[in-house]
Design a protein around this motif. Structure first.
Motif, mmCIF file in Angstrom:
data_model
loop_
_atom_site.group_PDB
_atom_site.id
_atom_site.type_symbol
_atom_site.label_atom_id
_atom_site.label_comp_id
_atom_site.label_asym_id
_atom_site.label_seq_id
_atom_site.Cartn_x
_atom_site.Cartn_y
_atom_site.Cartn_z
ATOM 1 N N GLY A 78 0.778 -1.229 0.000
ATOM 2 C CA GLY A 78 0.000 0.000 0.000
ATOM 3 C C GLY A 78 0.811 1.280 0.000
ATOM 4 N N LYS A 79 2.129 1.158 0.157
ATOM 5 C CA LYS A 79 2.982 2.344 0.178
ATOM 6 C C LYS A 79 4.435 1.920 0.148
ATOM 7 C CE LYS A 79 3.433 2.555 5.210
ATOM 8 N NZ LYS A 79 3.522 3.428 6.400
ATOM 9 N N ILE A 80 5.302 2.902 -0.122
ATOM 10 C CA ILE A 80 6.751 2.753 0.046
ATOM 11 C C ILE A 80 7.210 3.938 0.897
ATOM 12 C CG2 ILE A 80 9.012 2.645 -1.068
ATOM 13 C CD1 ILE A 80 7.310 0.277 -1.819
ATOM 14 N N ASP A 81 7.968 3.664 1.931
ATOM 15 C CA ASP A 81 8.480 4.734 2.786
ATOM 16 C C ASP A 81 9.949 5.036 2.520
ATOM 17 O OD1 ASP A 81 6.177 5.310 4.718
ATOM 18 O OD2 ASP A 81 6.367 3.137 4.872
ATOM 19 N N VAL A 82 10.728 3.988 2.266
ATOM 20 C CA VAL A 82 12.163 4.150 2.066
ATOM 21 C C VAL A 82 12.597 3.335 0.857
ATOM 22 C CG1 VAL A 82 14.471 3.877 3.065
ATOM 23 C CG2 VAL A 82 12.520 4.414 4.555
ATOM 24 N N LEU A 83 13.278 3.974 -0.075
ATOM 25 C CA LEU A 83 13.894 3.272 -1.201
ATOM 26 C C LEU A 83 15.396 3.255 -0.970
ATOM 27 C CD1 LEU A 83 14.048 1.978 -4.022
ATOM 28 C CD2 LEU A 83 14.061 4.301 -4.979
ATOM 29 N N ILE A 84 15.965 2.063 -0.831
ATOM 30 C CA ILE A 84 17.408 1.920 -0.679
ATOM 31 C C ILE A 84 17.991 1.528 -2.025
ATOM 32 C CG2 ILE A 84 19.293 0.768 0.516
ATOM 33 C CD1 ILE A 84 17.496 0.347 2.897
ATOM 34 N N ASN A 85 18.592 2.493 -2.692
ATOM 35 C CA ASN A 85 19.213 2.273 -4.002
ATOM 36 C C ASN A 85 20.580 1.638 -3.799
ATOM 37 O OD1 ASN A 85 17.404 3.532 -6.086
ATOM 38 N ND2 ASN A 85 17.668 5.320 -4.777
ATOM 39 N N ASN A 86 20.620 0.317 -3.811
ATOM 40 C CA ASN A 86 21.853 -0.399 -3.529
ATOM 41 C C ASN A 86 22.412 -1.118 -4.752
ATOM 42 O OD1 ASN A 86 23.840 -1.896 -1.705
ATOM 43 N ND2 ASN A 86 22.622 -3.600 -2.506
ATOM 44 N N GLY A 87 21.587 -1.344 -5.764
ATOM 45 C CA GLY A 87 22.030 -2.087 -6.933
ATOM 46 C C GLY A 87 23.081 -1.343 -7.733
ATOM 47 N N GLY A 88 23.998 -2.092 -8.350
ATOM 48 C CA GLY A 88 25.017 -1.470 -9.185
ATOM 49 C C GLY A 88 26.129 -2.437 -9.529
ATOM 50 N N ILE A 89 27.074 -1.969 -10.338
ATOM 51 C CA ILE A 89 28.220 -2.779 -10.734
ATOM 52 C C ILE A 89 29.499 -1.967 -10.530
ATOM 53 C CG2 ILE A 89 27.111 -4.346 -12.362
ATOM 54 C CD1 ILE A 89 27.774 -2.397 -14.581
ATOM 55 N N SER A 90 30.600 -2.682 -10.280
ATOM 56 C CA SER A 90 31.875 -2.027 -10.058
ATOM 57 C C SER A 90 32.797 -2.239 -11.263
ATOM 58 C CB SER A 90 32.529 -2.553 -8.777
ATOM 59 O OG SER A 90 33.616 -1.717 -8.400
ATOM 60 N N GLN A 91 34.033 -1.822 -11.123
ATOM 61 C CA GLN A 91 34.990 -1.826 -12.230
ATOM 62 C C GLN A 91 36.390 -2.100 -11.701
ATOM 63 O OE1 GLN A 91 35.777 2.060 -13.693
ATOM 64 N NE2 GLN A 91 36.885 1.406 -15.516
ATOM 65 N N ARG A 92 37.185 -2.822 -12.478
ATOM 66 C CA ARG A 92 38.595 -3.016 -12.187
ATOM 67 C C ARG A 92 39.375 -2.990 -13.499
ATOM 68 N NH1 ARG A 92 36.336 -2.442 -8.115
ATOM 69 N NH2 ARG A 92 36.651 -3.478 -6.098
ATOM 70 N N SER A 93 39.655 -1.805 -13.992
ATOM 71 C CA SER A 93 40.418 -1.658 -15.231
ATOM 72 C C SER A 93 40.925 -0.242 -15.359
ATOM 73 C CB SER A 93 39.558 -2.014 -16.453
ATOM 74 O OG SER A 93 38.399 -1.199 -16.524
ATOM 75 N N LEU A 94 42.090 -0.095 -15.992
ATOM 76 C CA LEU A 94 42.642 1.224 -16.243
ATOM 77 C C LEU A 94 41.778 1.985 -17.246
ATOM 78 C CD1 LEU A 94 46.402 0.242 -16.560
ATOM 79 C CD2 LEU A 94 45.351 1.462 -14.632
ATOM 80 N N ALA A 95 41.663 3.285 -17.079
ATOM 81 C CA ALA A 95 40.842 4.093 -17.989
ATOM 82 C C ALA A 95 41.302 3.926 -19.439
ATOM 83 C CB ALA A 95 40.907 5.559 -17.579
ATOM 84 N N ALA A 96 42.621 3.876 -19.656
ATOM 85 C CA ALA A 96 43.161 3.777 -21.012
ATOM 86 C C ALA A 96 42.860 2.435 -21.672
ATOM 87 C CB ALA A 96 44.675 4.010 -20.992
ATOM 88 N N ASP A 196 37.181 -4.953 -21.142
ATOM 89 C CA ASP A 196 36.374 -5.422 -22.276
ATOM 90 C C ASP A 196 34.952 -5.775 -21.877
ATOM 91 O OD1 ASP A 196 36.729 -7.765 -20.853
ATOM 92 O OD2 ASP A 196 37.747 -8.862 -22.465
ATOM 93 N N GLY A 197 34.596 -5.514 -20.616
ATOM 94 C CA GLY A 197 33.237 -5.778 -20.153
ATOM 95 C C GLY A 197 33.052 -7.125 -19.487
ATOM 96 N N SER A 198 34.079 -7.961 -19.480
ATOM 97 C CA SER A 198 33.980 -9.259 -18.814
ATOM 98 C C SER A 198 34.212 -9.095 -17.317
ATOM 99 C CB SER A 198 34.999 -10.236 -19.393
ATOM 100 O OG SER A 198 36.310 -9.752 -19.211
ATOM 101 N N PRO A 199 33.649 -9.983 -16.487
ATOM 102 C CA PRO A 199 33.831 -9.856 -15.037
ATOM 103 C C PRO A 199 35.248 -10.210 -14.611
ATOM 104 C CG PRO A 199 32.602 -11.852 -15.552
ATOM 105 C CD PRO A 199 32.749 -11.096 -16.836
ATOM 106 N N LEU A 200 35.692 -9.594 -13.522
ATOM 107 C CA LEU A 200 37.024 -9.844 -13.009
ATOM 108 C C LEU A 200 37.164 -11.282 -12.502
ATOM 109 C CD1 LEU A 200 39.811 -8.634 -12.236
ATOM 110 C CD2 LEU A 200 38.804 -8.018 -10.020
ATOM 111 N N ASN A 201 36.105 -11.792 -11.857
ATOM 112 C CA ASN A 201 36.095 -13.168 -11.329
ATOM 113 C C ASN A 201 37.207 -13.402 -10.311
ATOM 114 O OD1 ASN A 201 33.826 -14.178 -12.732
ATOM 115 N ND2 ASN A 201 35.068 -14.479 -14.581
ATOM 116 N N LYS A 202 37.479 -12.373 -9.524
ATOM 117 C CA LYS A 202 38.540 -12.485 -8.531
ATOM 118 C C LYS A 202 38.216 -11.578 -7.354
ATOM 119 C CE LYS A 202 43.531 -11.693 -7.986
ATOM 120 N NZ LYS A 202 44.760 -11.219 -8.670
ATOM 121 N N MET A 203 38.477 -12.077 -6.158
ATOM 122 C CA MET A 203 38.250 -11.277 -4.956
ATOM 123 C C MET A 203 39.459 -10.393 -4.684
ATOM 124 S SD MET A 203 36.334 -10.531 -2.233
ATOM 125 C CE MET A 203 35.202 -11.846 -1.720
ATOM 126 N N ASP A 204 39.252 -9.096 -4.543
ATOM 127 C CA ASP A 204 40.328 -8.188 -4.156
ATOM 128 C C ASP A 204 40.826 -8.534 -2.752
ATOM 129 O OD1 ASP A 204 40.099 -6.776 -6.479
ATOM 130 O OD2 ASP A 204 39.019 -5.077 -5.602
#
Length: 261
Positions: A78-96, A196-204
């Protein structure tokens, strides 16, 4: 507070899953969203209060569906009081070495997906004259670091947008809490995109040694209850925010030498 309905995106793992556990333990009603329907259902089935949980699949890369999804979310309890925007993706690559398409994907999910969902829910908050946006940013939303150029950019952008939204909607009793975690022991680095968009598949190493997602969820829970505008969460890495602010040249020298990947 327990009469509130909490909507959590990215709820199938990591910080999002820990938030589900915390809010469930406190007796809240929760809507769980992510792309992974199977994991969401497993979380609900494992809960001690499954009647308080509702699974609602959501892909942050499909903003055209958000108005309809918001209508479904509101209809559940019947309602929403709090929206927690937690979804997302990270990155591990040099800008170049990162394809522009990868930069765009990170921005589309982390920034445009988050603000599109928030804007779709905003009319509901305005109608009720109350609401709370919680945005899980990052410490790199406060400063950039190597191997995270697009990720840092997406998080910086979130701060700019939601700081503005907070000022605009304060008069309507709508609050914004920016959450800036440091190293949290989750799978964020495993799923992070490489050049190249592939996952790192490794834990930092830093993620492996980070604080637990449950500790992070507790800190978020407390910050939301207090309606804090911003909270830094993590170990000693969170003090980098103050080092950057007051000693920027020193911070830059330290960052250039740091092993942050």
């Amino acid at each position: 507070m327990k009469d509130q309905v909490i909507w959590i995106t990215g709820a199938s793992s990591g910080i999002g899953e820990a938030l589900v556990r915390k809010y469930t333990a406190e007796g809240f009603r929760i809507i769980l969203s992510s792309r992974n329907l199977e994991l969401l259902n497993q979380i609900k089935e494992a809960s001690k209060s499954p009647e308080n949980l509702f699974v609602l699949p959501l892909d942050l890369n499909k903003p055209d569906s958000f108005v309809e999804i918001c209508e479904k979310a509101i209809a559940v309890f019947g309602k929403i009081d709090v929206l927690i925007n937690n979804g997302g993706i990270s990155q591990r690559s040099l800008a170049a070495e990162t394809a522009l398409s990868v930069d765009r994907k990170i921005m589309d999910v982390n920034f445009f997906g988050t603000i599109a969902l928030s804007k779709a829910l905003l009319p509901h908050f305005l109608k009720n004259n109350q609401g709370h946006f919680v945005v899980v940013s990052s410490l790199v939303g406060k400063f950039g670091s190597p191997y995270r150029s697009a990720y840092a950019a997406s998080k910086h952008a979130l701060h700019g947008f939601f700081d503005s939204l907070r000022a605009e909607q304060f008069k309507n009793n709508i609050h914004v809490t920016m959450v800036c975690p440091g190293f949290i022991k989750t799978k964020v680095s495993i799923n992070a995109l490489t050049g190249d968009g592939s996952p790192l598949n490794k834990m930092d190493d830093a993620q492996e040694k980070g604080i637990s997602s449950d500790v992070c969820a507790l800190e978020i829970f407390k910050a939301v209850n207090k309606k804090k505008e911003e909270v830094l969460i993590g170990g000693k890495e969170k003090y980098a925010v103050y080092l950057k602010r007051f000693f920027p040249a020193l911070f830059s020298r330290i960052l250039r030498k740091a092993k942050v990947r």
